[in-house]
Write a protein that holds these residues in place. Structure first.
Motif, PDB file in Angstrom:
ATOM      1  N   MET A 167      31.689   9.553 -10.491  1.00 48.13           N
ATOM      2  CA  MET A 167      31.706   8.976 -11.859  1.00 48.13           C
ATOM      3  C   MET A 167      30.632   9.605 -12.523  1.00 48.13           C
ATOM      4  N   VAL A 168      30.700  10.287 -13.612  1.00 43.66           N
ATOM      5  CA  VAL A 168      29.584  10.692 -14.211  1.00 43.66           C
ATOM      6  C   VAL A 168      29.644  10.074 -16.010  1.00 43.66           C
ATOM      7  N   GLU A 169      28.511   9.639 -16.205  1.00 41.64           N
ATOM      8  CA  GLU A 169      28.549   8.932 -17.759  1.00 41.64           C
ATOM      9  C   GLU A 169      27.451   9.768 -18.374  1.00 41.64           C
ATOM     10  N   VAL A 170      27.728   9.954 -19.671  1.00 38.17           N
ATOM     11  CA  VAL A 170      26.972  10.607 -20.684  1.00 38.17           C
ATOM     12  C   VAL A 170      27.280   9.947 -21.908  1.00 38.17           C
ATOM     13  N   THR A 171      26.209  10.032 -23.036  1.00 39.61           N
ATOM     14  CA  THR A 171      26.364   9.400 -24.359  1.00 39.61           C
ATOM     15  C   THR A 171      26.099  10.297 -25.485  1.00 39.61           C
ATOM     16  N   GLU A 172      27.246  10.522 -26.179  1.00 33.03           N
ATOM     17  CA  GLU A 172      27.522  11.009 -27.501  1.00 33.03           C
ATOM     18  C   GLU A 172      26.107  11.156 -28.395  1.00 33.03           C
ATOM     19  N   GLY A 173      25.799  12.133 -28.655  1.00 33.09           N
ATOM     20  CA  GLY A 173      24.512  12.019 -29.561  1.00 33.09           C
ATOM     21  C   GLY A 173      23.170  12.256 -28.856  1.00 33.09           C
ATOM     22  N   ALA A 174      23.200  12.105 -27.441  1.00 34.50           N
ATOM     23  CA  ALA A 174      22.065  12.380 -26.603  1.00 34.50           C
ATOM     24  C   ALA A 174      21.663  13.845 -26.791  1.00 34.50           C
TER      25      ALA A 174
ATOM     26  N   ILE B 294      37.689  11.429 -19.127  1.00 31.53           N
ATOM     27  CA  ILE B 294      38.770  12.345 -18.559  1.00 31.53           C
ATOM     28  C   ILE B 294      38.372  12.688 -17.210  1.00 31.53           C
ATOM     29  N   ARG B 295      39.380  12.958 -16.229  1.00 29.52           N
ATOM     30  CA  ARG B 295      39.397  13.101 -15.144  1.00 29.52           C
ATOM     31  C   ARG B 295      39.570  14.613 -14.797  1.00 29.52           C
ATOM     32  N   ILE B 296      38.604  15.196 -14.286  1.00 33.08           N
ATOM     33  CA  ILE B 296      38.843  16.648 -13.692  1.00 33.08           C
ATOM     34  C   ILE B 296      38.754  16.789 -12.185  1.00 33.08           C
ATOM     35  N   GLY B 297      39.740  16.965 -11.400  1.00 30.57           N
ATOM     36  CA  GLY B 297      39.657  16.836 -10.063  1.00 30.57           C
ATOM     37  C   GLY B 297      39.283  15.573  -9.555  1.00 30.57           C
TER      38      GLY B 297
END
Length: 394
Positions: A1-8, A50-53
């Protein structure tokens, strides 16, 4: 699982080349390779999951989730349907909150009974009822009297409104990381509507006409349409290898601004038109389309543009001012109003000398709307902006 933040400013992704290409194709942000085999993503423009692969990418919004639902409610003019503001934690993921809100509203609405209505049916049956389709009978049955090709109205729960609700519940159940209490509610909704057919993916969503009989379904249908891919919500499965949903927060903010300006301008008469299309040049080569115009007495009297800025760059605010100046000159309006979803300082007024507007000065105003403020303060801010724009323009 990868988590990022909008606006970073940027984030690092450890994904394959194919997955990076998918993220870029979905226009989530700008993706570029790094020397160590990882990828850098900048300018993240959407939120959701979203899930990609085998990789799940979660994008947290910079705007508090409770404010996002407030913007959705006001922008889509759902009315005062949402009274559970305190239940939305700013640390929850968007899809988890969506499942929770939909589950709560689904149980609340269905507590009053499952809606029924008349639906037209076409079927072959062993006895005659309704209208006998003689032409179809001859073509399909070659003169055999039974089963009979029939058309009739049936009073049933298998109607478009319930199909939307059940399909949305199933869609939410397919997402990972849905809290157990929300998943239990969604399962109860699904069981309650067990006799209702699911919508076919890829087909247009049915239009529901509301009246006194089905008005109680309105907030639930609005949420269902959001889950199933209406307007700013994008369902990604089928056309690509990705599955999940992404919310275009810029589109949500634009819808909110449009609804608020229209609401506050109602007292002044005229009409507020979204995405008004016209030509900038005499030959008609260049199209312009401001987000909003206020039209009264047969002509445009005020122009607005909503700007949901994620990251400021060297072109800010110049490009926005150039664009608004073109709108004002084209429509012979002495003022233009740029509305930003920001709490940061921006130029409040820029005066431009131009002979294109009756020889007068064109003034471009920048307005900041801080979405972290309480809803009443946001509404008051939008009212002040609208009142200022319409003042003495009548």
């Amino acid at each position: 699982m990868v988590e990022v933040t909008e606006g970073a400013p940027w984030a690092t992704l450890r994904v394959s080349i194919e997955q990076a290409a998918e993220i870029a194709a979905l226009k989530i942000g700008s993706v570029s390779p790094l020397p160590n085999g990882e990828w850098r993503i900048t300018g993240i423009r959407k939120v959701g999951v979203i899930r990609i692969g085998d990789t799940e990418l979660r994008i947290r919004p910079k705007t508090p989730i409770d404010r996002l639902f407030y913007l959705l409610s006001r922008g889509n003019q759902w009315g005062e349907w949402f009274d559970e503001d305190a239940l939305l934690s700013t640390t929850d993921t968007l899809h988890a909150v969506m499942a929770d809100v939909f589950g709560r509203w689904g149980e609340r609405v269905l507590r009053g009974g499952v809606l029924q209505g008349y639906e037209e049916r076409h079927s072959a049956e062993p006895f005659i009822r309704g209208r006998w389709l003689v032409t179809e009978q001859i073509g399909r049955r070659f003169g055999m009297p039974l089963p009979a090709e029939l058309q009739y109205d049936e009073y049933t729960t298998d109607i478009a409104a319930n199909q939307l609700v059940r399909s949305a519940a199933r869609r939410l159940l397919s997402f990972g990381s849905v809290p157990s209490h929300a998943r239990a509610r969604l399962h109860r909704i699904d069981r309650r509507l067990a006799n209702v057919n699911l919508l076919t993916r890829g087909d247009d969503l049915p239009t529901i006409r509301f009246d006194r009989r089905n008005e109680r379904y309105r907030p639930l249908i609005a949420l269902a349409r959001l889950v199933l891919g209406n307007e700013s919500l994008e369902y990604l499965e089928g056309a690509s290898s990705a599955s999940g949903y992404l919310l275009n927060v810029a589109a949500v903010f634009e819808d909110f601004v449009a609804a608020e300006v229209a609401r506050h301008a109602a007292a002044s008469g005229g009409e507020v038109v979204s995405q008004h299309v016209s030509r900038l040049d005499l030959m008609g080569h260049v199209t312009i389309k401001p987000d909003l115009v206020w039209r009264r007495g047969g002509r445009i009297r005020a122009v607005f543009d909503a700007k949901y800025k994620i990251i400021k760059n060297d072109a800010f605010p110049n490009a926005d001012v150039y664009q608004m100046l073109a709108y004002c000159i084209r429509h012979n309006v002495p003022e233009g109003h740029l509305i930003y979803a920001e709490g940061e300082p921006i130029p409040q007024e820029i005066a431009v000398q131009s002979a294109g507007v009756d020889g007068a000065v064109v003034r471009i105003y920048g307005h900041a709307v801080d979405l972290s403020c309480p809803p009443l303060e946001i509404e008051a801010r939008m009212k002040a902006i609208t009142d200022r724009a319409l003042a003495s323009r009548g």
